[in-house]
Design a protein around this motif. Structure first.
Motif, mmCIF file in Angstrom:
data_model
loop_
_atom_site.group_PDB
_atom_site.id
_atom_site.type_symbol
_atom_site.label_atom_id
_atom_site.label_comp_id
_atom_site.label_asym_id
_atom_site.label_seq_id
_atom_site.Cartn_x
_atom_site.Cartn_y
_atom_site.Cartn_z
ATOM 1 N N ALA A 32 12.305 53.603 1.334
ATOM 2 C CA ALA A 32 12.871 52.321 1.729
ATOM 3 C C ALA A 32 12.989 51.414 0.527
ATOM 4 C CB ALA A 32 11.969 51.667 2.779
ATOM 5 N N PRO A 33 13.980 50.523 0.514
ATOM 6 C CA PRO A 33 14.101 49.584 -0.568
ATOM 7 C C PRO A 33 12.965 48.584 -0.537
ATOM 8 C CG PRO A 33 15.675 49.085 1.143
ATOM 9 C CD PRO A 33 15.020 50.376 1.514
ATOM 10 N N PRO A 34 12.739 47.846 -1.607
ATOM 11 C CA PRO A 34 11.637 46.905 -1.637
ATOM 12 C C PRO A 34 11.808 45.788 -0.628
ATOM 13 C CG PRO A 34 13.098 46.545 -3.502
ATOM 14 C CD PRO A 34 13.521 47.825 -2.846
ATOM 15 N N GLU A 35 10.702 45.125 -0.306
ATOM 16 C CA GLU A 35 10.729 44.041 0.668
ATOM 17 C C GLU A 35 11.637 42.931 0.214
ATOM 18 O OE1 GLU A 35 7.578 41.001 2.852
ATOM 19 O OE2 GLU A 35 6.892 42.652 1.598
ATOM 20 N N GLU A 36 12.441 42.406 1.192
ATOM 21 C CA GLU A 36 13.292 41.273 0.886
ATOM 22 C C GLU A 36 12.429 40.028 0.678
ATOM 23 O OE1 GLU A 36 16.480 41.281 0.521
ATOM 24 O OE2 GLU A 36 17.159 43.149 1.438
ATOM 25 N N THR A 37 12.916 39.054 -0.055
ATOM 26 C CA THR A 37 12.198 37.811 -0.248
ATOM 27 C C THR A 37 13.006 36.664 0.322
ATOM 28 O OG1 THR A 37 13.212 37.251 -2.367
ATOM 29 C CG2 THR A 37 11.315 38.747 -2.430
ATOM 30 N N ASP A 38 12.374 35.502 0.410
ATOM 31 C CA ASP A 38 13.062 34.335 0.943
ATOM 32 C C ASP A 38 14.241 33.916 0.082
ATOM 33 O OD1 ASP A 38 11.173 34.391 2.841
ATOM 34 O OD2 ASP A 38 10.148 32.544 2.274
ATOM 35 N N GLU A 39 14.291 34.422 -1.176
ATOM 36 C CA GLU A 39 15.375 34.036 -2.074
ATOM 37 C C GLU A 39 16.729 34.471 -1.549
ATOM 38 O OE1 GLU A 39 14.428 35.685 -5.817
ATOM 39 O OE2 GLU A 39 12.641 34.458 -6.129
ATOM 40 N N THR A 40 16.758 35.522 -0.705
ATOM 41 C CA THR A 40 18.036 36.036 -0.199
ATOM 42 C C THR A 40 18.626 35.142 0.879
ATOM 43 O OG1 THR A 40 16.949 37.442 1.421
ATOM 44 C CG2 THR A 40 17.408 38.409 -0.732
ATOM 45 N N ALA A 41 17.830 34.258 1.427
ATOM 46 C CA ALA A 41 18.348 33.379 2.480
ATOM 47 C C ALA A 41 17.538 32.092 2.523
ATOM 48 C CB ALA A 41 18.296 34.080 3.834
ATOM 49 N N ASP A 42 17.447 31.397 1.379
ATOM 50 C CA ASP A 42 16.635 30.189 1.388
ATOM 51 C C ASP A 42 17.435 29.017 1.944
ATOM 52 O OD1 ASP A 42 17.972 28.643 -0.711
ATOM 53 O OD2 ASP A 42 17.162 30.124 -2.121
ATOM 54 N N ALA A 43 16.691 27.985 2.290
ATOM 55 C CA ALA A 43 17.301 26.861 2.995
ATOM 56 C C ALA A 43 18.301 26.107 2.148
ATOM 57 C CB ALA A 43 16.202 25.903 3.477
ATOM 58 N N GLY A 44 18.285 26.332 0.832
ATOM 59 C CA GLY A 44 19.216 25.625 -0.030
ATOM 60 C C GLY A 44 20.533 26.341 -0.221
ATOM 61 N N SER A 45 20.684 27.534 0.358
ATOM 62 C CA SER A 45 21.918 28.281 0.184
ATOM 63 C C SER A 45 23.067 27.565 0.873
ATOM 64 C CB SER A 45 21.764 29.693 0.769
ATOM 65 O OG SER A 45 20.751 30.398 0.096
ATOM 66 N N GLU A 46 24.234 27.629 0.248
ATOM 67 C CA GLU A 46 25.405 26.931 0.774
ATOM 68 C C GLU A 46 26.221 27.863 1.661
ATOM 69 O OE1 GLU A 46 29.303 24.530 -0.960
ATOM 70 O OE2 GLU A 46 27.538 24.887 -2.224
ATOM 71 N N VAL A 47 26.596 27.386 2.815
ATOM 72 C CA VAL A 47 27.372 28.194 3.753
ATOM 73 C C VAL A 47 28.786 28.378 3.216
ATOM 74 C CG1 VAL A 47 28.298 28.308 6.100
ATOM 75 C CG2 VAL A 47 26.013 27.378 5.702
ATOM 76 N N VAL A 48 29.290 29.599 3.337
ATOM 77 C CA VAL A 48 30.637 29.928 2.880
ATOM 78 C C VAL A 48 31.655 29.077 3.628
ATOM 79 C CG1 VAL A 48 32.383 31.752 2.784
ATOM 80 C CG2 VAL A 48 29.985 32.292 2.277
ATOM 81 N N GLU A 49 32.568 28.469 2.896
ATOM 82 C CA GLU A 49 33.590 27.633 3.521
ATOM 83 C C GLU A 49 34.461 28.467 4.462
ATOM 84 O OE1 GLU A 49 37.228 24.554 2.305
ATOM 85 O OE2 GLU A 49 36.025 25.546 0.751
ATOM 86 N N GLY A 50 34.660 27.971 5.669
ATOM 87 C CA GLY A 50 35.495 28.667 6.634
ATOM 88 C C GLY A 50 34.819 29.822 7.335
ATOM 89 N N PHE A 51 33.508 30.012 7.119
ATOM 90 C CA PHE A 51 32.804 31.132 7.746
ATOM 91 C C PHE A 51 32.823 30.980 9.267
ATOM 92 C CE2 PHE A 51 28.758 33.159 9.197
ATOM 93 C CZ PHE A 51 29.092 34.468 8.872
ATOM 94 N N LEU A 52 33.351 31.990 9.958
ATOM 95 C CA LEU A 52 33.449 31.972 11.410
ATOM 96 C C LEU A 52 33.034 33.340 11.960
ATOM 97 C CD1 LEU A 52 34.222 30.570 14.059
ATOM 98 C CD2 LEU A 52 36.595 31.311 13.671
ATOM 99 N N PRO A 53 31.791 33.474 12.396
ATOM 100 C CA PRO A 53 31.330 34.744 12.957
ATOM 101 C C PRO A 53 31.739 34.869 14.418
ATOM 102 C CG PRO A 53 29.522 33.181 12.949
ATOM 103 C CD PRO A 53 30.708 32.469 12.326
ATOM 104 N N CYS A 54 31.993 36.103 14.865
ATOM 105 C CA CYS A 54 32.476 36.355 16.218
ATOM 106 C C CYS A 54 31.845 37.634 16.753
ATOM 107 C CB CYS A 54 33.996 36.489 16.229
ATOM 108 S SG CYS A 54 34.839 35.054 15.511
ATOM 109 N N VAL A 55 31.881 37.812 18.068
ATOM 110 C CA VAL A 55 31.273 38.987 18.677
ATOM 111 C C VAL A 55 32.145 39.492 19.821
ATOM 112 C CG1 VAL A 55 29.821 37.553 20.193
ATOM 113 C CG2 VAL A 55 29.163 39.926 19.724
ATOM 114 N N VAL A 56 32.267 40.807 19.893
ATOM 115 C CA VAL A 56 32.986 41.499 20.978
ATOM 116 C C VAL A 56 31.962 42.283 21.789
ATOM 117 C CG1 VAL A 56 34.769 43.168 21.573
ATOM 118 C CG2 VAL A 56 35.021 41.764 19.531
ATOM 119 N N SER A 57 31.961 42.101 23.097
ATOM 120 C CA SER A 57 31.011 42.823 23.939
ATOM 121 C C SER A 57 31.506 44.236 24.221
ATOM 122 C CB SER A 57 30.803 42.091 25.265
ATOM 123 O OG SER A 57 31.828 42.407 26.192
#
Length: 372
Positions: free
Chosen positions: A28-53
């Protein structure tokens, strides 16, 4: 086909968990750290997630895959402070049009819930290389070469054999008739992995205890068993469950959508002391109407895998490395015994804790198509 939009409040990102490499990798790869998703990260402009059932009659309230995928996306949207779109499929013919409808509405990431959407997701991903896809329960490998077909697909898959192994051991411990049974909606790898892991757990109980508990409904050598041909509650599922009850099974594991509801009705009609096992979610929590029948549930953290994938994509860190849920990263597991807490052996939980540790450290082998 219905499409709804939700507005989500602004919030900070959560820390991500552990990843394991795609089946066949040595470690397995090494443990992820908070650096990959810290609270200071900027959201991608226009990001629109969607889901199909998937085509479950319950849609996003199916108490299973669709609901968990929706909840994972909903939480991620909350954290990111973005809108999301959802579209419900009522049949397989809806899959491709539903995906296209979301792309046409400028979705930048599409979550598809269930292996049966794999082909439609693969075609859409190939035709839209700039759109990110998260495919639940399939790696989208139409040519069976072991690799995901398009570089813009992140699979979210689960080695549920590990958790089902524990459930099988618990079932063998609980059984007084020395007969347990299972049946599935269809003989697909994502279904049979539960049934095979369950059978392996019963075999391990027999080896450890010198017992002879029999498994009905799945033949490990033939890789075949009892299937209804559908993932909805109905007469075929009733017939399958009734057949197991008639042969003396006092624990039943139905695998696939809502077929557990048919098994529950058969158990109630029998008037016998027969335990039910849930799959995917903790069915005791998601469907309290059958809670009194549930020994435990075999869990897939679908919501966790989806949430993690969407959070990373939302801050520009979309990672196509497959998320494989295991016991080690808490991607799979078994639910508490709930109402059966006083009915199981007082030694059972300690034994299961040891089994879990053994599966994680490799001293107990659980076979599956994801085991590498």
């Amino acid at each position: 086909m219905t499409i709804s939009t939700r507005k989500r409040a602004l919030g900070g990102l959560v820390a991500v968990g552990l990843f394991v490499a795609l089946a066949g990798c040595a470690s397995a790869p090494p443990e992820e750290t908070d650096e990959t998703a810290d609270a200071g990260s900027e959201v991608v402009e226009g990001f629109l997630p969607c889901v199909v059932s998937g085509a479950s009659p319950g849609g996003f309230q199916d108490k299973s895959f669709n609901q968990l995928s929706y909840e994972g996306l909903e939480r991620a949207a909350d954290e990111l402070g973005v809108d999301f779109l959802d579209v419900r499929s009522t049949s397989s013919s809806d899959f491709a049009p539903n995906i296209q409808s979301l792309i046409d509405q400028n979705c930048t990431l599409v979550v598809t819930t269930g292996f049966d959407l794999g082909a439609a997701a693969g075609e859409a991903a190939a035709a839209n290389p700039d759109i990110q896809f998260v495919t639940v329960d399939t790696i989208v490998d139409e040519d069976f070469d072991g690799d995901t077909d398009s570089p813009n697909i992140k699979p979210v898959i689960f080695d549920t054999a590990q958790a089902a192994f524990m459930a099988g051991y618990a079932s063998a411990s609980y059984s007084t008739s020395k007969i347990v049974g299972t049946f599935g909606g269809g003989n697909f790898s994502t279904v049979s992995i539960f049934m095979d892991g369950f059978a392996q757990g019963v075999e391990y109980w027999n080896e450890q205890k010198g017992d002879n508990v029999t498994v009905l409904g799945w033949d490990r050598e033939k890789e075949d068993g009892l299937f209804t041909g559908s993932f909805v509650a109905g007469q075929e599922a009733i017939n399958a469950a009734q057949g197991l009850v008639d042969q003396g099974a006092d624990v039943i594991l139905p695998v696939g959508g809502e077929i557990y509801q048919s098994a529950a009705s058969v158990i109630r009609d029998s008037g016998k002391d027969i335990a039910l096992l849930g799959v995917d979610a903790d069915v005791f929590e998601t469907d309290p109407t059958v809670g009194d029948l549930l020994l435990t549930s075999v869990l897939k953290a679908v919501d966790v895998g989806v949430e993690e994938a969407v959070l990373k994509a939302g801050v520009g860190e979309f990672d196509v490395t497959p998320f494989i849920g295991t016991l080690e990263n808490d991607g799979v597991g078994i639910a508490p015994f709930h109402d059966f807490e006083d009915k199981v052996s007082p030694d059972l939980q300690a034994e299961l804790d040891e089994i879990r540790a053994g599966i994680i450290d490799g001293s107990i082998t659980v076979e599956s198509y994801l085991a590498g």
